[in-house]
Design an enzyme around this catalytic site. Sequence first.
Site, PDB file in Angstrom:
ATOM      1  N   TYR A  53      -9.547  87.311 -20.222  1.00  0.00           N
ATOM      2  CA  TYR A  53     -10.685  86.886 -19.402  1.00  0.00           C
ATOM      3  C   TYR A  53     -11.976  87.014 -20.205  1.00  0.00           C
ATOM      4  O   TYR A  53     -12.795  86.091 -20.246  1.00  0.00           O
ATOM      5  CB  TYR A  53     -10.759  87.743 -18.139  1.00  0.00           C
ATOM      6  CG  TYR A  53     -12.052  87.581 -17.369  1.00  0.00           C
ATOM      7  CD1 TYR A  53     -12.258  86.481 -16.544  1.00  0.00           C
ATOM      8  CD2 TYR A  53     -13.071  88.533 -17.480  1.00  0.00           C
ATOM      9  CE1 TYR A  53     -13.450  86.324 -15.850  1.00  0.00           C
ATOM     10  CE2 TYR A  53     -14.262  88.384 -16.789  1.00  0.00           C
ATOM     11  CZ  TYR A  53     -14.452  87.286 -15.975  1.00  0.00           C
ATOM     12  OH  TYR A  53     -15.636  87.130 -15.296  1.00  0.00           O
ATOM     13  N   SER A 110     -19.993  85.978 -18.353  1.00  0.00           N
ATOM     14  CA  SER A 110     -19.728  87.240 -17.675  1.00  0.00           C
ATOM     15  C   SER A 110     -20.234  88.387 -18.526  1.00  0.00           C
ATOM     16  O   SER A 110     -20.344  88.263 -19.758  1.00  0.00           O
ATOM     17  CB  SER A 110     -18.221  87.428 -17.450  1.00  0.00           C
ATOM     18  OG  SER A 110     -17.915  88.734 -16.996  1.00  0.00           O
TER      19      SER A 110
END
Length: 270
Positions: free
Chosen positions: A155, A142
């Site tokens: 995350y 990401s």
Amino acid sequence: MRLRDKVFVVTGGGNGIGREVVLALLARGARVAAVDLRHEGLAETTALAGTNASRLSTHPLDVADRAGVAALPDAVIAAHGQVDGLLNIAGIIQRFVPFAELDYLDIEKVMDVNFWGVVNTCKAFLPVLLTRPEAAIVNVSSMGGFAPVPGQTIYGASKAAVKLFTEGLYAELRTTPVAVTVVFPGAVSTHITENSGVSIPGGEDAAAQDPPMPMTSAADAAQQILKGLEKGSYRVLVGKDARGLDALARLAPRRATELIAKKMAALVQG
């Protein structure tokens, strides 16, 4: 890597980017084993595949279930006869709160899916992939894996772990038939909040109307991922935001951190 007639395992195939990757692979003549926790999501993917569904198998499974994942290669080979590629797209986010407000169950859930899920599938399928004349592993990290997002600290940590894990695999496998690619999506329009069981402060509608960053469609993200798969790319940056932030994070990491903190401040509860 030529995609036609190859067999690919795609995690997260029941929604979002994963579903679009499944459909795009099928459209290019590949066979696909779609993996997802949600039975209903896989059924929707099958329906959307239309006549291409004859080349699709579905496998309801939690990628954090190590024993279940260990049994998956045999199931895929039974359905398709071989495995040529693994695309790890399944992922979840955390609640939009500061780290101090997360409990250990929240933290473990995110790490189990985002990091251990990738480790589990790579561990299970790598022996099979090494037997093929040409094979590939694509792991989705990401933009949050190289630039921290407030309210998504765990995350981001999980995706940073995926980044370095994948780069380590590349280093170890560079002289083998297995190509290894790491993908860094920016902001992509998916249902990841719903699938993660979290909500966006102000609601999904408010975020969609005034997103803190430009959004890439899931279908466009899938096409960029498959382009990287075909080319055997080392890294794939999905979206102008990911490409821009990648450059800024390299040149001025503190400035990049502060920029994201300001843009995302409204999404952090607490």
